[in-house]
Scaffold this motif. Structure first.
Motif, PDB file in Angstrom:
ATOM      1  N   ARG A 158     -51.288 -40.789  36.309  1.00 42.71           N
ATOM      2  CA  ARG A 158     -51.657 -42.302  36.131  1.00 42.71           C
ATOM      3  C   ARG A 158     -53.080 -42.793  36.822  1.00 42.71           C
TER       4      ARG A 158
ATOM      5  N   ASN B  71     -47.125 -62.601  43.248  1.00 45.59           N
ATOM      6  CA  ASN B  71     -45.845 -61.301  43.500  1.00 45.59           C
ATOM      7  C   ASN B  71     -46.548 -59.887  43.361  1.00 45.59           C
ATOM      8  N   CYS B  72     -48.032 -59.915  43.731  1.00 42.15           N
ATOM      9  CA  CYS B  72     -48.215 -58.784  43.877  1.00 42.15           C
ATOM     10  C   CYS B  72     -50.474 -58.674  43.916  1.00 42.15           C
TER      11      CYS B  72
ATOM     12  N   CYS C  20     -51.497 -58.054  47.874  1.00 42.16           N
ATOM     13  CA  CYS C  20     -52.129 -56.519  48.438  1.00 42.16           C
ATOM     14  C   CYS C  20     -52.997 -56.384  46.886  1.00 42.16           C
ATOM     15  N   HIS C  21     -52.661 -56.741  45.767  1.00 42.08           N
ATOM     16  CA  HIS C  21     -53.174 -56.337  44.457  1.00 42.08           C
ATOM     17  C   HIS C  21     -54.245 -56.966  44.497  1.00 42.08           C
TER      18      HIS C  21
ATOM     19  N   PRO D 175     -54.459 -50.033  45.336  1.00 48.36           N
ATOM     20  CA  PRO D 175     -56.369 -49.293  44.941  1.00 48.36           C
ATOM     21  C   PRO D 175     -56.249 -50.271  44.167  1.00 48.36           C
TER      22      PRO D 175
ATOM     23  N   SER E 166     -48.529 -47.826  34.074  1.00 50.95           N
ATOM     24  CA  SER E 166     -48.070 -47.591  35.389  1.00 50.95           C
ATOM     25  C   SER E 166     -47.531 -49.258  35.412  1.00 50.95           C
TER      26      SER E 166
ATOM     27  N   GLU F 231     -43.205 -48.835  37.802  1.00 54.75           N
ATOM     28  CA  GLU F 231     -43.579 -49.241  38.712  1.00 54.75           C
ATOM     29  C   GLU F 231     -42.240 -51.026  39.004  1.00 54.75           C
TER      30      GLU F 231
ATOM     31  N   MET G 253     -42.394 -51.649  42.842  1.00 53.13           N
ATOM     32  CA  MET G 253     -43.094 -52.688  42.926  1.00 53.13           C
ATOM     33  C   MET G 253     -43.092 -54.007  42.154  1.00 53.13           C
TER      34      MET G 253
ATOM     35  N   PRO H  27     -43.083 -53.458  46.351  1.00 55.16           N
ATOM     36  CA  PRO H  27     -42.103 -53.316  47.684  1.00 55.16           C
ATOM     37  C   PRO H  27     -41.113 -54.143  48.216  1.00 55.16           C
TER      38      PRO H  27
ATOM     39  N   ARG I 183     -51.466 -51.903  56.903  1.00 59.64           N
ATOM     40  CA  ARG I 183     -50.184 -51.520  56.216  1.00 59.64           C
ATOM     41  C   ARG I 183     -48.928 -52.609  56.562  1.00 59.64           C
TER      42      ARG I 183
ATOM     43  N   PRO J  64     -48.916 -57.675  54.486  1.00 60.09           N
ATOM     44  CA  PRO J  64     -49.343 -58.525  53.747  1.00 60.09           C
ATOM     45  C   PRO J  64     -48.499 -58.712  52.605  1.00 60.09           C
TER      46      PRO J  64
ATOM     47  N   TRP K 111     -56.449 -43.910  47.705  1.00 61.44           N
ATOM     48  CA  TRP K 111     -56.645 -42.311  46.740  1.00 61.44           C
ATOM     49  C   TRP K 111     -58.892 -43.203  46.608  1.00 61.44           C
TER      50      TRP K 111
HETATM   51  C1  HEC Z   1     -47.107 -55.395  50.115  1.00 70.42           C
HETATM   52  C2  HEC Z   1     -48.148 -55.107  48.870  1.00 70.42           C
HETATM   53  C3  HEC Z   1     -47.684 -54.719  47.466  1.00 70.42           C
HETATM   54  C4  HEC Z   1     -47.524 -55.656  46.430  1.00 70.42           C
HETATM   55  C5  HEC Z   1     -46.821 -57.067  47.363  1.00 70.42           C
HETATM   56  C6  HEC Z   1     -47.380 -54.767  45.191  1.00 70.42           C
HETATM   57  N1  HEC Z   1     -48.572 -54.388  45.730  1.00 70.42           N
HETATM   58 FE1  HEC Z   1     -47.957 -52.213  44.262  1.00 70.42          FE
HETATM   59  N2  HEC Z   1     -48.868 -50.824  45.290  1.00 70.42           N
HETATM   60  C7  HEC Z   1     -49.415 -51.979  46.584  1.00 70.42           C
HETATM   61  C8  HEC Z   1     -50.125 -50.196  46.839  1.00 70.42           C
HETATM   62  C9  HEC Z   1     -50.532 -49.980  48.811  1.00 70.42           C
HETATM   63  C10 HEC Z   1     -49.879 -49.426  46.136  1.00 70.42           C
HETATM   64  C11 HEC Z   1     -50.499 -47.610  46.469  1.00 70.42           C
HETATM   65  C12 HEC Z   1     -49.228 -46.136  46.120  1.00 70.42           C
HETATM   66  C13 HEC Z   1     -49.011 -46.438  47.941  1.00 70.42           C
HETATM   67  O1  HEC Z   1     -49.506 -46.711  48.899  1.00 70.42           O
HETATM   68  O2  HEC Z   1     -47.216 -46.499  47.914  1.00 70.42           O
HETATM   69  C14 HEC Z   1     -49.523 -49.609  45.453  1.00 70.42           C
HETATM   70  C15 HEC Z   1     -48.946 -49.678  43.408  1.00 70.42           C
HETATM   71  C16 HEC Z   1     -48.549 -49.692  42.541  1.00 70.42           C
HETATM   72  C17 HEC Z   1     -48.792 -49.029  41.243  1.00 70.42           C
HETATM   73  C18 HEC Z   1     -49.174 -47.860  41.128  1.00 70.42           C
HETATM   74  C19 HEC Z   1     -51.011 -47.551  40.871  1.00 70.42           C
HETATM   75  C20 HEC Z   1     -51.191 -45.565  41.399  1.00 70.42           C
HETATM   76  O3  HEC Z   1     -51.789 -45.151  42.068  1.00 70.42           O
HETATM   77  O4  HEC Z   1     -50.592 -45.089  40.706  1.00 70.42           O
HETATM   78  C21 HEC Z   1     -48.796 -49.841  40.617  1.00 70.42           C
HETATM   79  C22 HEC Z   1     -48.284 -49.637  38.945  1.00 70.42           C
HETATM   80  C23 HEC Z   1     -48.208 -51.570  41.314  1.00 70.42           C
HETATM   81  N3  HEC Z   1     -48.643 -50.661  42.401  1.00 70.42           N
HETATM   82  C24 HEC Z   1     -48.106 -52.247  40.542  1.00 70.42           C
HETATM   83  C25 HEC Z   1     -46.949 -53.656  40.966  1.00 70.42           C
HETATM   84  C26 HEC Z   1     -46.734 -54.824  40.968  1.00 70.42           C
HETATM   85  C27 HEC Z   1     -47.092 -55.539  38.989  1.00 70.42           C
HETATM   86  C28 HEC Z   1     -46.829 -55.521  42.080  1.00 70.42           C
HETATM   87  C29 HEC Z   1     -46.484 -56.831  41.717  1.00 70.42           C
HETATM   88  C30 HEC Z   1     -44.772 -57.250  40.600  1.00 70.42           C
HETATM   89  C31 HEC Z   1     -47.116 -54.505  42.837  1.00 70.42           C
HETATM   90  N4  HEC Z   1     -47.764 -53.976  42.795  1.00 70.42           N
HETATM   91  C32 HEC Z   1     -46.508 -55.713  44.362  1.00 70.42           C
HETATM   92  C33 HEC Z   1     -49.145 -52.260  47.202  1.00 70.42           C
HETATM   93  C34 HEC Z   1     -47.832 -53.599  46.313  1.00 70.42           C
END
Ligand code: HEC
Length: 415
Positions: free
Chosen positions: A7, A49-50, A53-54, A61, A76, A80, A86, A88, A192, A235, A265
């Motif tokens: 990805r 929602n994201c 962290c994002h 990342p 991706s 997820e 996602m 989580p 984390r 977070p 990464w």
């Molecule tokens: C609580 C923190 C948090 C939230 C909220 C969160 N994410 Fe993430 N997400 C992460 C982390 C940290 C990673 C890196 C993978 C891992 O360490 O599990 C990740 C990985 C991902 C990836 C994959 C990236 C890869 O490296 O392949 C996607 C796509 C993604 N998130 C989408 C979303 C979306 C869309 C939302 C909201 C709807 C969301 N995430 C909400 C923390 C979060």
């Protein structure tokens, strides 16, 4: 590992096209078939929602609160979100009500799916979404007691993941009552989750003195923690401050912060220095005492279902539930059954994930009369593997599924 790398390559390839300024040509291959665009519709969903962290400097990342960094991830994101990985937050909506988080609402999930497979349009360029920054104030208001990690702690470039315990003396001279706790991370890109414990036994201090450097690690034979955390922070989860129930904080007790550092990464070979802060909300008295009970069972000999229950001897109000599913399982269901047979849904985890420990706080306390039972059942994957590692609340690591239920009771405050 391979899929993540795959990805990443995809993301990088699209990003390169952007750098060379050929965005329009690439986009023309994907016809725009989405009614929703980023600037008007998707940005608020990603922000809420994201975005905790994002965002730039967050633990994820890549940022999703900026179109240029979000759209290369459209495919991706779709995977997820569809796979319920996602965001989580694992508790299924409609089975129990929670105050510190929620699953992605169905209509928002639909919008993400339509946008990501429909050419991920940006929308009106004049509309610039606001930048999303790290919170710089305590979300629950100024704490009554603010404790810093005594010294900065360095996570060196070669370390990807690490758990470290830090002792933060409270210096209190009288018994107090804690209604809530919160964390302001120092190195926000790698902190984390943080579990916060009260320790008035001196155990953590002794372990700290034995171990070189600030704090102590999670070594064999070290039996800390032995009970439920006062709070569990990560977070994007709202921390909780209760109105009329509190945990006892004995005079002179220490706060112990278990900090879980993890890089992605993007941050893999960077060095970080962390000095996180813990905020405590405390009062001089409390009407109801908060305590926790542990539920767990050994692995059944064969069979693909795991079922266990525990009877409640004394009337109580259930406040929160902290599950640890250390085995490959799905459809983990927790229900309370009152003596008249009423079934009260507490928690349903369709796809549990050990990587994201979460305490689920009920929207309102759930009153359970004496003689109620809490029932747990789950479907185990054939040949299910159990994740090694210790429990956040001192449960037997050999138990495949264990949970603590936090509750308030009106019993006397003194021991
Ligand atoms: C609580 C923190 C948090 C939230 C909220 C969160 N994410 Fe993430 N997400 C992460 C982390 C940290 C990673 C890196 C993978 C891992 O360490 O599990 C990740 C990985 C991902 C990836 C994959 C990236 C890869 O490296 O392949 C996607 C796509 C993604 N998130 C989408 C979303 C979306 C869309 C939302 C909201 C709807 C969301 N995430 C909400 C923390 C979060």
């Amino acid at each position: 590992m391979t899929t993540r790398y795959g990805r990443w390559c995809l993301g990088a390839a699209v990003a390169l096209v952007v750098v060379s300024g050929q965005v329009e040509e690439t986009e023309s291959h994907t016809p725009i078939a989405s009614r929703w665009n980023y600037n008007e519709h998707l940005f608020p969903i990603f922000r809420d929602n994201c975005g905790s962290c994002h965002r730039e400097g967050g633990i994820a990342p890549m940022s999703l609160v900026n179109y240029q960094s979000a759209y290369p991830w459209a495919q991706s994101i779709r995977e997820e979100v569809l796979g319920l990985r996602m965001p989580p937050w694992k508790a299924e909506d409609g089975f129990g009500d929670f105050r510190n988080g929620h699953a992605l609402p169905a209509h928002e999930m639909d919008m993400i799916l339509e946008w990501s497979s429909g050419g991920y349009p940006q929308g009106p360029r004049g509309l610039r979404p606001d930048p999303v920054a790290e919170p710089d104030a305590w979300p629950l208001g100024a704490p009554d007691l603010e404790l810093d990690m005594p010294e900065p702690f360095t996570v060196d470039a070669g370390t990807n993941e690490l758990v470290r315990y830090f002792v933060l003396p409270t210096g209190t001279t009288e018994e107090r009552f804690v209604t809530g706790a919160d964390v302001m991370p120092g190195a926000g890109a790698i902190v984390r989750d943080v579990a916060i414990y009260i320790d008035d036994t001196g155990t953590a201090r002794a372990l700290d003195a034995e171990d070189e450097g600030p704090g102590f690690g999670e070594a064999e034979g070290r039996d800390f923690p032995t009970g439920a955390p006062l709070a569990l922070w990560s977070p994007g989860r709202r921390s909780v401050r209760q109105e009329d129930a509190a945990r006892r904080l004995p005079a002179g007790a220490d706060i112990v912060a278990r900090v879980h550092y993890k890089k992605t990464w993007i941050t893999e070979y960077e060095e970080f220095v962390d000095q996180s802060r813990v905020g405590l909300y405390v009062g001089d008295e409390s009407r109801r005492t908060v305590d926790s009970m542990l539920l767990s069972a050994p692995l059944p000999a064969g069979g693909l279902t795991l079922r266990f229950s525990q009877r409640i001897e004394q009337e109580l109000s259930a406040l929160a539930i902290l599950p640890e599913v250390a085995i490959e399982a799905r459809d983990v269901r927790v229900v309370a059954v009152t003596p008249d047979g009423t079934r009260v849904p507490l928690l349903f985890l369709r796809e549990p994930d050990t990587a994201w420990p979460t305490r689920y706080w009920f929207d309102a306390p759930i009153d359970l009369p004496a003689g109620s039972t809490i029932e747990v059942d789950a479907l185990l994957h054939p040949g299910a593997d159990q994740a090694p590692g210790r429990s956040l609340f001192g449960a037997d690591p050999a138990a495949p599924i264990r949970l603590v239920v936090d509750y308030a009771s009106g019993t006397a405050l003194a021991d």
